[in-house]
Design an enzyme around this catalytic site. Structure first.
Site, PDB file in Angstrom:
ATOM      1  N   TYR A 169       1.866  11.764 -12.464  1.00 44.02           N
ATOM      2  CA  TYR A 169       1.519  12.446 -11.213  1.00 44.02           C
ATOM      3  C   TYR A 169       0.016  12.393 -10.948  1.00 44.02           C
ATOM      4  CZ  TYR A 169       1.924  15.690  -7.332  1.00 44.02           C
ATOM      5  OH  TYR A 169       1.877  16.249  -6.070  1.00 44.02           O
ATOM      6  N   LYS A 190       2.501   8.819  -4.176  1.00 44.65           N
ATOM      7  CA  LYS A 190       1.845   7.641  -4.755  1.00 44.65           C
ATOM      8  C   LYS A 190       1.393   6.585  -3.755  1.00 44.65           C
ATOM      9  CE  LYS A 190       1.667   8.872  -8.820  1.00 44.65           C
ATOM     10  NZ  LYS A 190       0.458   9.637  -8.805  1.00 44.65           N
ATOM     11  N   HIS A 219      -6.171  20.756  -7.446  1.00 43.53           N
ATOM     12  CA  HIS A 219      -4.949  21.429  -7.919  1.00 43.53           C
ATOM     13  C   HIS A 219      -4.731  21.082  -9.390  1.00 43.53           C
ATOM     14  CE1 HIS A 219      -2.779  22.399  -3.910  1.00 43.53           C
ATOM     15  NE2 HIS A 219      -4.077  22.596  -3.825  1.00 43.53           N
ATOM     16  N   PRO A 231       7.945   9.009  -0.736  1.00 40.69           N
ATOM     17  CA  PRO A 231       6.771   9.885  -0.868  1.00 40.69           C
ATOM     18  C   PRO A 231       6.874  10.950  -1.963  1.00 40.69           C
ATOM     19  CG  PRO A 231       7.991  10.392   1.132  1.00 40.69           C
ATOM     20  CD  PRO A 231       8.625   9.179   0.551  1.00 40.69           C
ATOM     21  N   TYR A 263       7.837  21.443  -5.346  1.00 44.63           N
ATOM     22  CA  TYR A 263       8.896  20.442  -5.195  1.00 44.63           C
ATOM     23  C   TYR A 263      10.203  21.129  -5.582  1.00 44.63           C
ATOM     24  CZ  TYR A 263       5.306  16.732  -5.108  1.00 44.63           C
ATOM     25  OH  TYR A 263       4.238  15.922  -4.786  1.00 44.63           O
TER      26      TYR A 263
HETATM   27  P1  RFL Z   1      -1.092   1.594   6.564  1.00 45.68           P
HETATM   28  O1  RFL Z   1      -1.609   2.995   6.493  1.00 45.68           O
HETATM   29  O2  RFL Z   1       0.279   1.394   7.090  1.00 45.68           O
HETATM   30  O3  RFL Z   1      -2.131   0.773   7.449  1.00 45.68           O
HETATM   31  C1  RFL Z   1      -1.835  -0.522   7.922  1.00 45.68           C
HETATM   32  C2  RFL Z   1      -2.660  -0.779   9.185  1.00 45.68           C
HETATM   33  O4  RFL Z   1      -2.419  -2.098   9.657  1.00 45.68           O
HETATM   34  C3  RFL Z   1      -2.240  -2.061  11.075  1.00 45.68           C
HETATM   35  N1  RFL Z   1      -1.428  -3.231  11.440  1.00 45.68           N
HETATM   36  C4  RFL Z   1      -1.953  -4.350  11.966  1.00 45.68           C
HETATM   37  N2  RFL Z   1      -3.201  -4.673  12.272  1.00 45.68           N
HETATM   38  C5  RFL Z   1      -3.406  -5.914  12.800  1.00 45.68           C
HETATM   39  N3  RFL Z   1      -2.393  -6.792  13.037  1.00 45.68           N
HETATM   40  C6  RFL Z   1      -1.122  -6.497  12.713  1.00 45.68           C
HETATM   41  N4  RFL Z   1      -0.134  -7.388  12.926  1.00 45.68           N
HETATM   42  C7  RFL Z   1      -0.853  -5.234  12.169  1.00 45.68           C
HETATM   43  N5  RFL Z   1       0.265  -4.609  11.744  1.00 45.68           N
HETATM   44  C8  RFL Z   1      -0.098  -3.411  11.306  1.00 45.68           C
HETATM   45  C9  RFL Z   1      -1.559  -0.728  11.333  1.00 45.68           C
HETATM   46  O5  RFL Z   1      -1.766  -0.292  12.668  1.00 45.68           O
HETATM   47  C10 RFL Z   1      -2.261   0.162  10.318  1.00 45.68           C
HETATM   48  O6  RFL Z   1      -3.412   0.776  10.852  1.00 45.68           O
HETATM   49  O7  RFL Z   1      -1.166   0.847   5.161  1.00 45.68           O
HETATM   50  P2  RFL Z   1      -2.201   1.019   3.937  1.00 45.68           P
HETATM   51  O8  RFL Z   1      -3.618   0.926   4.431  1.00 45.68           O
HETATM   52  O9  RFL Z   1      -1.730   0.088   2.895  1.00 45.68           O
HETATM   53  O10 RFL Z   1      -2.039   2.529   3.431  1.00 45.68           O
HETATM   54  C11 RFL Z   1      -0.834   2.972   2.868  1.00 45.68           C
HETATM   55  C12 RFL Z   1      -0.640   4.465   3.120  1.00 45.68           C
HETATM   56  O11 RFL Z   1      -0.810   4.719   4.506  1.00 45.68           O
HETATM   57  C13 RFL Z   1       0.740   4.950   2.668  1.00 45.68           C
HETATM   58  O12 RFL Z   1       1.092   4.363   1.438  1.00 45.68           O
HETATM   59  C14 RFL Z   1       0.800   6.493   2.509  1.00 45.68           C
HETATM   60  O13 RFL Z   1       0.626   7.134   3.722  1.00 45.68           O
HETATM   61  C15 RFL Z   1       2.122   6.916   1.881  1.00 45.68           C
HETATM   62  N6  RFL Z   1       2.274   8.379   1.767  1.00 45.68           N
HETATM   63  C16 RFL Z   1       1.658   9.082   0.750  1.00 45.68           C
HETATM   64  N7  RFL Z   1       0.850   8.457  -0.128  1.00 45.68           N
HETATM   65  C17 RFL Z   1       0.192   9.164  -1.107  1.00 45.68           C
HETATM   66  O14 RFL Z   1      -0.546   8.550  -1.901  1.00 45.68           O
HETATM   67  N8  RFL Z   1       0.316  10.539  -1.232  1.00 45.68           N
HETATM   68  C18 RFL Z   1       1.107  11.244  -0.386  1.00 45.68           C
HETATM   69  O15 RFL Z   1       1.126  12.463  -0.490  1.00 45.68           O
HETATM   70  C19 RFL Z   1       1.848  10.520   0.642  1.00 45.68           C
HETATM   71  N9  RFL Z   1       2.631  11.176   1.501  1.00 45.68           N
HETATM   72  C20 RFL Z   1       3.070   9.071   2.687  1.00 45.68           C
HETATM   73  C21 RFL Z   1       3.243  10.483   2.516  1.00 45.68           C
HETATM   74  C22 RFL Z   1       3.694   8.408   3.750  1.00 45.68           C
HETATM   75  C23 RFL Z   1       4.488   9.122   4.626  1.00 45.68           C
HETATM   76  N10 RFL Z   1       5.067   8.384   5.704  1.00 45.68           N
HETATM   77  C24 RFL Z   1       5.060   8.812   7.054  1.00 45.68           C
HETATM   78  C25 RFL Z   1       5.449   6.999   5.526  1.00 45.68           C
HETATM   79  C26 RFL Z   1       4.029  11.197   3.371  1.00 45.68           C
HETATM   80  C27 RFL Z   1       4.685  10.522   4.416  1.00 45.68           C
HETATM   81  C28 RFL Z   1       5.573  11.342   5.309  1.00 45.68           C
HETATM   82  C1  PHB Z   2       1.945  15.746   1.833  1.00 42.20           C
HETATM   83  O1  PHB Z   2       1.202  16.747   1.763  1.00 42.20           O
HETATM   84  O2  PHB Z   2       2.116  15.130   2.896  1.00 42.20           O
HETATM   85  C2  PHB Z   2       2.659  15.293   0.619  1.00 42.20           C
HETATM   86  C3  PHB Z   2       2.350  15.874  -0.609  1.00 42.20           C
HETATM   87  C4  PHB Z   2       3.023  15.464  -1.745  1.00 42.20           C
HETATM   88  C5  PHB Z   2       4.006  14.502  -1.647  1.00 42.20           C
HETATM   89  C6  PHB Z   2       4.302  13.906  -0.431  1.00 42.20           C
HETATM   90  C7  PHB Z   2       3.636  14.304   0.718  1.00 42.20           C
HETATM   91  O3  PHB Z   2       4.671  14.140  -2.773  1.00 42.20           O
END
Ligand code: RFL
Ligand code: PHB
Length: 389
Positions: free
Chosen positions: A384, A296, A72, A292, A200
């Site tokens: 971004y 990031k 993109h 989110p 957005y």
């Molecule tokens: P995670 O993905 O939470 O993984 C942690 C893992 O540790 C396990 N765990 C354990 N394992 C052993 N013993 C324990 N005591 C444990 N406790 C937990 C868990 O089961 C899990 O598998 O952390 P990690 O690896 O640091 O990754 C971080 C990302 O997952 C997170 O920052 C992103 O998903 C955030 N996020 C977004 N990030 C982006 O860069 N771009 C995006 O577009 C974006 N959109 C989002 C998002 C997060 C969202 N939610 C639901 C929070 C959109 C949403 C809606």
């Molecule tokens: C997503 O596609 O889940 C998404 C994209 C951009 C954002 C947050 C979430 O800023």
């Protein structure tokens, strides 16, 4: 059992670190409390920075991403139903890639298993111990049986609710937090995305985001109050509200359908300092959370992996612990810039319940300035697409 590095948590940061260490011949074991299916089934991030792509390349997991990810060159912003574009490519000479976190995690699992890396799923009661001694270890239960892994170092990649952060003594740790008085209600639907680029939207009813995973899979979010119940949001109610908030060209053409996933996530900014203590190193969501809005979270987890992987490589290959000592400082410097950007995107595009008429005018003028000033657009674009490591 003995290994060099025990990695607690098999989310994207733990899996990527494991893979990069294995590429360098550094032994490691991942302990993940959930099953593989559970980890892969989580719907989360969708936007990857170039730095993230380069790290996935290094880990040997970028083939599918190169074929199936979407580049993109811009994003759409909308204010009071009027849209305008931020040309990321022109402003930064970079783009972002749309490829789901689910797919990144699947690719990493597949590669690690193929290369005989060790991931222990369903590891219960994981506990890093003796972290401030010469004999650190991690204990856990597998199928009810107590196990212990002796190691040199522990990487805490276990997310915000993990155990690792709590191992750092209270007298050493300092946390910084902002919670936001709203959440995001998100749906995934098997419909073509409404636009080629993410939208957005700042609207009087609240924020909305139109995102996607592929040509026939859309991801949409709307800002809701924190006490909102998912049962109260039928698909029809969601689509009706989304249409109100998106710019008119988009709402007129959006294709709706039934949702295949629907969830509400709270929004928070959080940082823990320092990100390391003795033989323990925190990575990703275990150390920090961003709302989110700036896309990031995952990208920041990957930049932590970059600093920690480098430091571990220098430790094992060149026997210097200088970069391990600097890990927390190096990682935090980039973390705070993403914290600032995500906070800014959130405050600029959401409606706050206590927003005064003064606050409203400031928000209006911030977005008008953004529409008309190249300098302002460049600040957004540079953040971004991702700041350099
Ligand atoms: P995670 O993905 O939470 O993984 C942690 C893992 O540790 C396990 N765990 C354990 N394992 C052993 N013993 C324990 N005591 C444990 N406790 C937990 C868990 O089961 C899990 O598998 O952390 P990690 O690896 O640091 O990754 C971080 C990302 O997952 C997170 O920052 C992103 O998903 C955030 N996020 C977004 N990030 C982006 O860069 N771009 C995006 O577009 C974006 N959109 C989002 C998002 C997060 C969202 N939610 C639901 C929070 C959109 C949403 C809606
Ligand atoms: C997503 O596609 O889940 C998404 C994209 C951009 C954002 C947050 C979430 O800023």
């Amino acid at each position: 059992m003995r290994t060099n590095v025990v990695i607690v948590g098999g989310g994207p940061s733990g899996l990527l670190l494991s893979r990069l260490l294995s590429v360098d011949g550094i032994d490691n074991i991942v302990l993940e409390k959930q099953s593989e299916e559970h980890v892969i089934g989580r719907i989360r991030a969708g936007v990857l920075e170039n730095g993230t792509i380069e790290m996935l390349e290094k880990a040997g997991v970028s083939d599918r991403l190169k074929n199936e990810g979407f580049n993109h060159d811009g994003i759409q912003l909308s204010f009071k139903n009027h849209g305008f574009r931020i040309n990321l490519k022109q402003l930064t000479n970079k783009h972002v890639t749309v490829y789901g976190q689910t797919e990144v995690t699947k690719d990493l699992y597949k590669k690690i298993k193929k290369e005989n890396g060790i991931i222990i799923n369903n590891a219960k009661d994981v506990l890093p111990q003796a972290i401030d001694t010469d004999k650190p270890c991690v204990t856990f239960k597998k199928n009810g049986v107590e196990k212990k892994i002796m190691c040199d170092l522990v990487a805490g990649c276990d997310g915000f609710h993990g155990i690792s952060r709590s191992i750092i003594p209270k007298s050493i740790i300092k946390t910084y937090e902002r919670t936001y008085p709203f959440g995001w209600l998100g749906i995934l639907s098997e419909t073509p995305p409404v636009s080629d680029e993410l939208i957005y939207a700042n609207h009087g009813n609240g924020f909305a985001l139109a995102s996607m995973r592929n040509e026939n899979l859309s991801r949409y979010y709307i800002q809701t109050s924190l006490d909102e119940k998912i049962e109260n949001w039928s698909d029809k109610k969601f689509w009706d509200e989304l249409k109100k908030r998106l710019p008119t060209e988009a709402s007129d053409t959006i294709i709706t359908g039934s949702s295949i996933e629907k969830s509400i996530a709270p929004l928070r900014s959080f940082v823990c300092e320092p990100m390391s203590w003795e033989k323990l190193f925190l990575v990703g969501d275990a150390a920090h959370i961003v709302p989110p809005t700036g896309a990031k979270g995952l990208n920041l987890a990957v930049s932590d992996v970059y600093y920690l992987h480098n430091a571990l490589k220098n430790y094992y290959k060149f026997h210097t612990n200088y970069d391990l000592k600097m890990y927390s400082n190096n990682a935090l410097s980039r973390v705070w810039k993403s914290i600032r950007f995500s906070w800014w995107m959130t405050t600029t595009f959401h409606k706050f319940p206590d927003q005064s008429s003064f606050d409203q005018r400031i928000q209006d003028s911030e977005i008008e300035y953004l529409e008309n000033s190249v300098a302002s657009q460049r600040v957004l674009a540079e953040n971004y697409v991702g700041l350099p490591y």
